[in-house]
Design a protein around this motif. Sequence first.
Motif, mmCIF file in Angstrom:
data_model
loop_
_atom_site.group_PDB
_atom_site.id
_atom_site.type_symbol
_atom_site.label_atom_id
_atom_site.label_comp_id
_atom_site.label_asym_id
_atom_site.label_seq_id
_atom_site.Cartn_x
_atom_site.Cartn_y
_atom_site.Cartn_z
ATOM 1 N N LEU A 38 -94.379 -34.380 -31.672
ATOM 2 C CA LEU A 38 -94.678 -33.085 -32.187
ATOM 3 C C LEU A 38 -95.376 -31.636 -30.970
ATOM 4 N N TRP A 39 -96.552 -32.681 -30.397
ATOM 5 C CA TRP A 39 -97.027 -32.331 -29.419
ATOM 6 C C TRP A 39 -96.238 -31.703 -28.047
ATOM 7 N N PHE A 40 -95.300 -32.384 -27.573
ATOM 8 C CA PHE A 40 -94.849 -32.673 -26.270
ATOM 9 C C PHE A 40 -93.839 -31.404 -27.191
ATOM 10 N N MET A 41 -93.040 -31.336 -27.675
ATOM 11 C CA MET A 41 -91.956 -30.446 -28.487
ATOM 12 C C MET A 41 -92.730 -29.005 -28.740
ATOM 13 N N PHE A 42 -93.015 -28.468 -28.842
ATOM 14 C CA PHE A 42 -93.904 -27.639 -29.254
ATOM 15 C C PHE A 42 -94.612 -27.289 -28.128
ATOM 16 N N SER A 43 -95.724 -27.732 -27.515
ATOM 17 C CA SER A 43 -95.560 -27.591 -26.110
ATOM 18 C C SER A 43 -94.807 -26.729 -25.015
ATOM 19 N N LEU A 44 -93.396 -27.783 -25.045
ATOM 20 C CA LEU A 44 -92.418 -26.977 -24.071
ATOM 21 C C LEU A 44 -91.848 -25.830 -24.960
ATOM 22 N N LEU A 45 -91.785 -25.582 -26.685
ATOM 23 C CA LEU A 45 -91.349 -24.387 -26.379
ATOM 24 C C LEU A 45 -92.327 -23.469 -27.197
ATOM 25 N N LEU A 46 -93.537 -23.679 -26.574
ATOM 26 C CA LEU A 46 -94.503 -22.333 -26.990
ATOM 27 C C LEU A 46 -94.841 -21.681 -25.093
ATOM 28 N N LEU A 47 -94.182 -22.928 -24.115
ATOM 29 C CA LEU A 47 -95.044 -22.432 -22.124
ATOM 30 C C LEU A 47 -93.457 -20.786 -22.110
ATOM 31 N N PRO A 48 -94.764 -20.231 -21.649
ATOM 32 C CA PRO A 48 -93.989 -19.090 -21.556
ATOM 33 C C PRO A 48 -92.386 -19.276 -20.835
ATOM 34 N N SER A 49 -92.620 -20.116 -19.386
ATOM 35 C CA SER A 49 -90.604 -20.675 -18.760
ATOM 36 C C SER A 49 -91.410 -22.282 -19.402
ATOM 37 N N ILE B 111 -79.203 -33.214 -43.066
ATOM 38 C CA ILE B 111 -79.124 -32.184 -42.831
ATOM 39 C C ILE B 111 -80.981 -31.549 -42.214
ATOM 40 N N GLY B 112 -81.579 -32.117 -42.239
ATOM 41 C CA GLY B 112 -83.137 -31.627 -41.056
ATOM 42 C C GLY B 112 -82.420 -31.611 -39.840
ATOM 43 N N ALA B 113 -82.384 -32.231 -39.325
ATOM 44 C CA ALA B 113 -81.947 -32.934 -38.017
ATOM 45 C C ALA B 113 -81.304 -31.545 -37.645
ATOM 46 N N SER B 114 -79.993 -31.800 -38.504
ATOM 47 C CA SER B 114 -79.010 -30.405 -38.053
ATOM 48 C C SER B 114 -79.837 -29.175 -38.489
ATOM 49 N N VAL B 115 -80.406 -28.977 -39.269
ATOM 50 C CA VAL B 115 -81.069 -27.114 -38.922
ATOM 51 C C VAL B 115 -82.392 -27.125 -37.736
ATOM 52 N N LEU B 116 -82.965 -28.116 -37.309
ATOM 53 C CA LEU B 116 -84.269 -27.727 -36.947
ATOM 54 C C LEU B 116 -83.217 -27.905 -35.100
ATOM 55 N N SER B 117 -81.947 -28.977 -35.031
ATOM 56 C CA SER B 117 -81.713 -28.888 -33.710
ATOM 57 C C SER B 117 -81.256 -27.334 -33.545
ATOM 58 N N LEU B 118 -80.767 -26.577 -34.747
ATOM 59 C CA LEU B 118 -79.887 -25.848 -34.128
ATOM 60 C C LEU B 118 -81.130 -24.319 -34.409
ATOM 61 N N GLY B 119 -81.926 -24.891 -35.067
ATOM 62 C CA GLY B 119 -83.315 -23.720 -34.894
ATOM 63 C C GLY B 119 -83.557 -23.638 -33.460
ATOM 64 N N VAL B 120 -83.882 -25.272 -33.158
ATOM 65 C CA VAL B 120 -84.668 -25.240 -31.242
ATOM 66 C C VAL B 120 -84.123 -24.879 -30.416
ATOM 67 N N TRP B 121 -82.353 -24.715 -30.398
ATOM 68 C CA TRP B 121 -81.887 -24.348 -28.883
ATOM 69 C C TRP B 121 -81.367 -22.876 -29.521
ATOM 70 N N LEU B 123 -83.856 -20.517 -30.705
ATOM 71 C CA LEU B 123 -84.600 -20.413 -30.013
ATOM 72 C C LEU B 123 -85.004 -20.143 -28.281
ATOM 73 N N LEU B 124 -84.363 -21.475 -28.472
ATOM 74 C CA LEU B 124 -84.374 -21.637 -26.481
ATOM 75 C C LEU B 124 -83.484 -20.530 -25.792
ATOM 76 N N TRP B 125 -82.366 -19.882 -26.588
ATOM 77 C CA TRP B 125 -81.594 -19.389 -26.706
ATOM 78 C C TRP B 125 -81.841 -17.823 -26.712
ATOM 79 N N HIS B 126 -82.863 -17.354 -27.382
ATOM 80 C CA HIS B 126 -83.645 -16.459 -27.543
ATOM 81 C C HIS B 126 -84.427 -16.105 -26.802
ATOM 82 N N PHE B 127 -84.763 -17.098 -26.127
ATOM 83 C CA PHE B 127 -85.656 -17.173 -25.117
ATOM 84 C C PHE B 127 -85.093 -16.569 -23.492
ATOM 85 N N HIS B 128 -84.391 -17.277 -23.460
ATOM 86 C CA HIS B 128 -83.488 -17.659 -22.235
ATOM 87 C C HIS B 128 -84.028 -18.197 -21.073
ATOM 88 N N ARG B 129 -84.996 -19.775 -22.095
ATOM 89 C CA ARG B 129 -85.601 -20.546 -21.198
ATOM 90 C C ARG B 129 -85.206 -21.715 -20.127
#
Lengths: 126, 130
Positions: A38-49, B111-121, B123-129
Motif C-alpha cells: 500500500l505504501w509503495f502504490m500510494f507513493s508512486l501515485l502521489l509523486l508529482p512525476s 470486482i474489487g480488483a477490476s474497479v481498483l485497477s481501472l481507478g489506478v489507470w 488516475l495515471l491517465w488523468h495526470f499523464h504520469r
Amino acid sequence: MSLRSPLGQVLGLGSAKSGTGHWWAQRVSAIALIPLCLWFMFSLLLLPSLDYLTMRAWLQWPVSGFLAILLVAVVAYHSYLGTTVIVEDYVHTEGYKMPGLVLLRFVHVLVAGVAIFAILRIAFGP
Amino acid sequence: MPVRARPLSPHLQIYRWQIGNTLSILHRFTGVFLGFGFLALAYWFVALATDARSYRSAAHLFASPVGLLAMLGWTFAFFYHFLNGVRHLLWDVGQGFERAERRASGWMAVIGASVLSLGVWLLLWHFHRF
C-alpha cells in the motif's frame, strides 16, 4: 508417545517433506506485504512525476529507500515460498523437482540482491 | 521401475467448474505472474541506479504497447492477489467459511480488483504520469 507407525512418520510428511513452518512463513510475509505494498502504490501515485530525478530524490529520502529495500526483500521471500509450493505440487519427478527448487531459490536471491544493491546505489549515490 | 495403473480416487473431471476453484487457480496464476512483475521492478530499480539514459530506455519499454499491456495485467494481478490474499487470511482465522460468504467474498475480490485497477489507470491517465 506417538501413535503413528514408524513408516507413517517417515512417509507422512507430504510433498514438502516438512511441517507447518513454510505455511506460517507464507502468512507472516503476506501480512507484512499489506502495508508495504500500500505504501509503495500510494507513493508512486502521489509523486508529482515519475521521471528520473524525482524517482531518485524519492529513493534518496531515507524512509523511502529503507521501505523499498524491505519491500523487495519481503516480496522475494513471499514469491519464493509461493512458487516453491507450486513446484512441489506439480513437479513429481525428483530429477526435475530438486534442481527446480534450487534454481527457484537462486533466482529469487539473485533478483532480490540485484534490486537491493540498485536501491542502495541510489540511496548512497550522488 | 514399472508403472502400474493404480486405482484413483474420484478425479478432477467429475467436479463441476465453479467460482471457488476458478479463484483458487487465479490466485496461483496471478502470484506467478506477479513474480515476473517483480523481475520488471528489479530491472526498473537497476535502470534508475545506472543513469538517466538507461532510465529513459526502461520508461520507453514500459510505455510500449507490450509494456503497457503487461503493466495493466500486473495491476489487476496485484489487486486480485492482494484482495484474495486477505480473503485467505480471514479464512485462516476462521472467518467467512459459509457458502454464501465464500461466494460473496470471491466476487468482491474479482470486482474489487477490476474497479481498483481501472481507478489506478484512470488516475495515471488523468495526470499523464507515465
